[in-house]
Enzyme design. Structure first.
Site, mmCIF file in Angstrom:
data_model
loop_
_atom_site.group_PDB
_atom_site.id
_atom_site.type_symbol
_atom_site.label_atom_id
_atom_site.label_comp_id
_atom_site.label_asym_id
_atom_site.label_seq_id
_atom_site.Cartn_x
_atom_site.Cartn_y
_atom_site.Cartn_z
ATOM 1 N N GLY A 10 0.786 -1.147 0.151
ATOM 2 C CA GLY A 10 0.028 0.175 0.094
ATOM 3 C C GLY A 10 0.928 1.205 0.013
ATOM 4 N N ASP A 36 -2.267 -12.281 4.745
ATOM 5 C CA ASP A 36 -3.689 -11.678 5.018
ATOM 6 C C ASP A 36 -3.806 -11.518 6.357
ATOM 7 O OD1 ASP A 36 -6.424 -11.435 5.500
ATOM 8 O OD2 ASP A 36 -6.844 -12.396 3.529
ATOM 9 N N ALA A 58 -4.979 -2.441 5.872
ATOM 10 C CA ALA A 58 -6.172 -2.031 6.252
ATOM 11 C C ALA A 58 -7.099 -2.113 5.000
ATOM 12 C CB ALA A 58 -6.037 -0.395 6.791
ATOM 13 N N THR A 60 -9.092 0.354 3.251
ATOM 14 C CA THR A 60 -9.237 1.887 3.087
ATOM 15 C C THR A 60 -10.001 2.579 2.194
ATOM 16 O OG1 THR A 60 -7.531 1.859 1.391
ATOM 17 C CG2 THR A 60 -6.651 2.126 3.629
ATOM 18 N N ASP A 100 -7.758 10.048 11.562
ATOM 19 C CA ASP A 100 -8.493 11.030 11.986
ATOM 20 C C ASP A 100 -10.180 10.713 11.952
ATOM 21 O OD1 ASP A 100 -8.272 11.167 9.045
ATOM 22 O OD2 ASP A 100 -9.117 13.093 9.096
ATOM 23 N N TYR A 123 -16.167 3.312 8.234
ATOM 24 C CA TYR A 123 -14.853 3.076 8.195
ATOM 25 C C TYR A 123 -14.125 3.507 9.455
ATOM 26 C CZ TYR A 123 -9.959 4.576 7.104
ATOM 27 O OH TYR A 123 -8.576 4.670 7.132
ATOM 28 N N TRP A 148 -5.224 12.428 5.849
ATOM 29 C CA TRP A 148 -5.048 12.977 4.324
ATOM 30 C C TRP A 148 -3.700 12.709 3.958
ATOM 31 C CZ3 TRP A 148 -7.245 18.466 3.518
ATOM 32 C CH2 TRP A 148 -8.465 18.697 4.053
HETATM 33 N N1 LIG Z 1 -4.820 7.406 2.971
HETATM 34 C C1 LIG Z 1 -5.052 8.164 3.927
HETATM 35 O O1 LIG Z 1 -5.476 9.184 3.471
HETATM 36 C C2 LIG Z 1 -5.259 7.728 5.370
HETATM 37 C C3 LIG Z 1 -5.756 8.699 6.250
HETATM 38 C C4 LIG Z 1 -5.476 8.297 7.711
HETATM 39 C C5 LIG Z 1 -5.095 6.814 8.017
HETATM 40 N N2 LIG Z 1 -4.778 6.037 6.890
HETATM 41 C C6 LIG Z 1 -4.495 4.836 7.346
HETATM 42 O O2 LIG Z 1 -3.107 4.486 6.980
HETATM 43 C C7 LIG Z 1 -2.891 3.211 6.908
HETATM 44 C C8 LIG Z 1 -2.289 3.080 5.313
HETATM 45 O O3 LIG Z 1 -3.252 3.399 4.339
HETATM 46 P P1 LIG Z 1 -2.888 3.740 3.006
HETATM 47 O O4 LIG Z 1 -3.279 4.985 2.608
HETATM 48 O O5 LIG Z 1 -1.358 3.239 2.654
HETATM 49 O O6 LIG Z 1 -3.898 2.600 2.170
HETATM 50 P P2 LIG Z 1 -3.696 1.444 1.052
HETATM 51 O O7 LIG Z 1 -2.787 2.382 -0.135
HETATM 52 O O8 LIG Z 1 -5.168 1.245 0.710
HETATM 53 O O9 LIG Z 1 -3.090 0.494 1.886
HETATM 54 C C9 LIG Z 1 -3.357 -0.587 2.730
HETATM 55 C C10 LIG Z 1 -3.093 -2.098 1.964
HETATM 56 O O10 LIG Z 1 -3.596 -2.962 3.066
HETATM 57 C C11 LIG Z 1 -3.677 -3.902 2.146
HETATM 58 N N3 LIG Z 1 -4.824 -5.045 2.720
HETATM 59 C C12 LIG Z 1 -6.236 -4.708 2.601
HETATM 60 N N4 LIG Z 1 -6.659 -6.015 3.228
HETATM 61 C C13 LIG Z 1 -5.414 -6.792 3.637
HETATM 62 C C14 LIG Z 1 -5.788 -7.645 4.363
HETATM 63 N N5 LIG Z 1 -6.602 -8.474 4.763
HETATM 64 N N6 LIG Z 1 -4.542 -8.307 4.611
HETATM 65 C C15 LIG Z 1 -3.243 -7.819 4.551
HETATM 66 N N7 LIG Z 1 -3.456 -6.557 3.870
HETATM 67 C C16 LIG Z 1 -4.365 -5.966 3.388
HETATM 68 C C17 LIG Z 1 -3.950 -3.475 0.901
HETATM 69 O O11 LIG Z 1 -4.070 -4.421 -0.119
HETATM 70 P P3 LIG Z 1 -4.754 -4.286 -1.538
HETATM 71 O O12 LIG Z 1 -4.334 -3.015 -2.206
HETATM 72 O O13 LIG Z 1 -4.330 -5.421 -2.214
HETATM 73 O O14 LIG Z 1 -6.235 -4.431 -1.065
HETATM 74 C C18 LIG Z 1 -3.056 -2.219 0.602
HETATM 75 O O15 LIG Z 1 -1.967 -2.683 0.187
HETATM 76 C C19 LIG Z 1 -4.291 2.382 6.923
HETATM 77 O O16 LIG Z 1 -4.300 1.966 8.368
HETATM 78 C C20 LIG Z 1 -5.099 3.558 6.856
HETATM 79 O O17 LIG Z 1 -6.250 3.559 7.524
HETATM 80 C C21 LIG Z 1 -4.735 6.445 5.612
#
Ligand SMILES: NC(=O)c1ccc[n+]([C@@H]2O[C@H](COP(=O)([O-])OP(=O)(O)OC[C@H]3O[C@@H](n4cnc5c(N)ncnc54)[C@H](OP(=O)(O)O)[C@@H]3O)[C@@H](O)[C@H]2O)c1
Length: 274
Positions: A10, A36, A58, A60, A100, A123, A148
């Site tokens: 991710g 997983d 996660a 997301t 957040d 979420y 963000w």
């Molecule tokens: N993006 C934002 O703005 C934001 C804001 C606040 C907090 N966060 C938090 O930051 C963290 C990282 O988010 P990110 O932005 O990097 O999101 P992301 O790019 O969607 O990365 C999440 C990763 O988790 C993987 N995943 C999904 N289901 C899974 C499972 N069952 N087992 C193992 N891996 C799994 C996804 O794989 P697939 O792509 O193959 O599904 C993806 O590679 C998360 O905890 C998110 O809640 C993000």
């Protein structure tokens, strides 16, 4: 010290693993195919021998969680609990990444780390459950709330703005949601320093300093790219109805622990345009 990063395919997971490797750390990077987190036995096998686990895995899809909250809960709450239980059993430190969105964003001041959780969408409820699970299962854990996020290895707002800038003369961007645009590489450094510096376990806010609206962020992206920021026009969220409610004021009190969002944007931009 042996680090293991889950969700390493991710946007954040990629940069956490990369920043740690660049700092000379030993890193096991596990994407979804390698682990997983919903599978407790797979967690036991994959996390064995870790000193520090950074859980970036996660669900997301914020809008998708409204119609499949169970699916999101399985990853964000049950998966986090699985990772936490195994981390505790093998004596590892756990960093759980949260959001957040555990807050409704209907206040006018930044949220303190100990503010009561009150998510405003599905979420957020599943991520709040993940925080509680981690605190209950693993005493040697950090919850790092961020917001963000943008980075080079995912769908990032600045890259989208630059793509749209090439296609349209003007853009309408919402001005009534305020938050903290946070570069994934800065957050990765924050996580490394938190653990390496032996910070107190518990909740920490890992967001860029300062605040802006999506419209302000878009204008800053235009300006940083040498484009006219007035091409970005302010609009309101009413014009973009979405399945999940978005927080209006989503600012986390981080006491200036990370660089300012505008400074980060300037440092990040070359990698986002590549
Ligand atoms: N993006 C934002 O703005 C934001 C804001 C606040 C907090 N966060 C938090 O930051 C963290 C990282 O988010 P990110 O932005 O990097 O999101 P992301 O790019 O969607 O990365 C999440 C990763 O988790 C993987 N995943 C999904 N289901 C899974 C499972 N069952 N087992 C193992 N891996 C799994 C996804 O794989 P697939 O792509 O193959 O599904 C993806 O590679 C998360 O905890 C998110 O809640 C993000």
């Amino acid at each position: 010290m042996r680090w293991v990063v889950t969700g390493s395919g991710g946007m954040l997971g990629y940069d956490v693993a990369d920043v740690l490797r660049s700092a000379g750390e030993s890193v096991g990077a596990l994407d979804r195919a390698a682990l997983d987190v919903r599978d407790p036995d797979a967690c036991r096998r994959a996390l064995d021998g870790a000193d520090v686990v950074v859980n970036c895995a996660a669900w997301t899809d914020v809008d998708g969680a409204e119609s499949d909250e169970g699916g999101a809960f399985a990853v964000n709450a049950v998966g986090a609990a699985n990772v936490a239980r195994v981390s505790a059993a093998c004596g590892a430190t756990l960093v759980q990444v949260s959001t957040d969105y555990v807050f409704a964003g209907d206040v006018a001041v930044p949220y303190a780390v100990d503010a009561a959780l009150r998510p405003g969408n599905a979420y957020g409820r599943t991520k709040a459950a993940g925080e509680w699970a981690v605190a209950a299962e693993c005493p040697t854990s950090y919850v790092v709330r961020t917001a963000w996020l943008y980075g080079a290895h995912g769908r990032s707002f600045p890259a989208t703005m630059l793509r749209l800038a090439a296609a349209r003369e003007t853009l309408d961007v919402v001005d009534d949601q305020v938050g903290q645009p946070t570069w994934t590489r800065d957050l990765a450094v924050f996580v490394r320093d938190l653990v390496a510096g032996g910070a107190a376990f518990g909740v920490h806010h890992g967001t860029a300093s300062g605040q802006t609206s999506w419209c302000g962020f878009a204008r800053a992206v235009f300006a940083a790219a040498g484009l006219d920021p007035d091409r970005v026009r302010a609009t309101t969220s009413d014009n973009y109805p979405r399945p999940a409610a978005r927080p209006a004021y989503s600012v986390l009190d981080n006491a200036g622990r990370m660089p300012g969002w505008e400074d980060a944007l300037h440092r990040a931009l070359p990698s986002l345009r590549a």
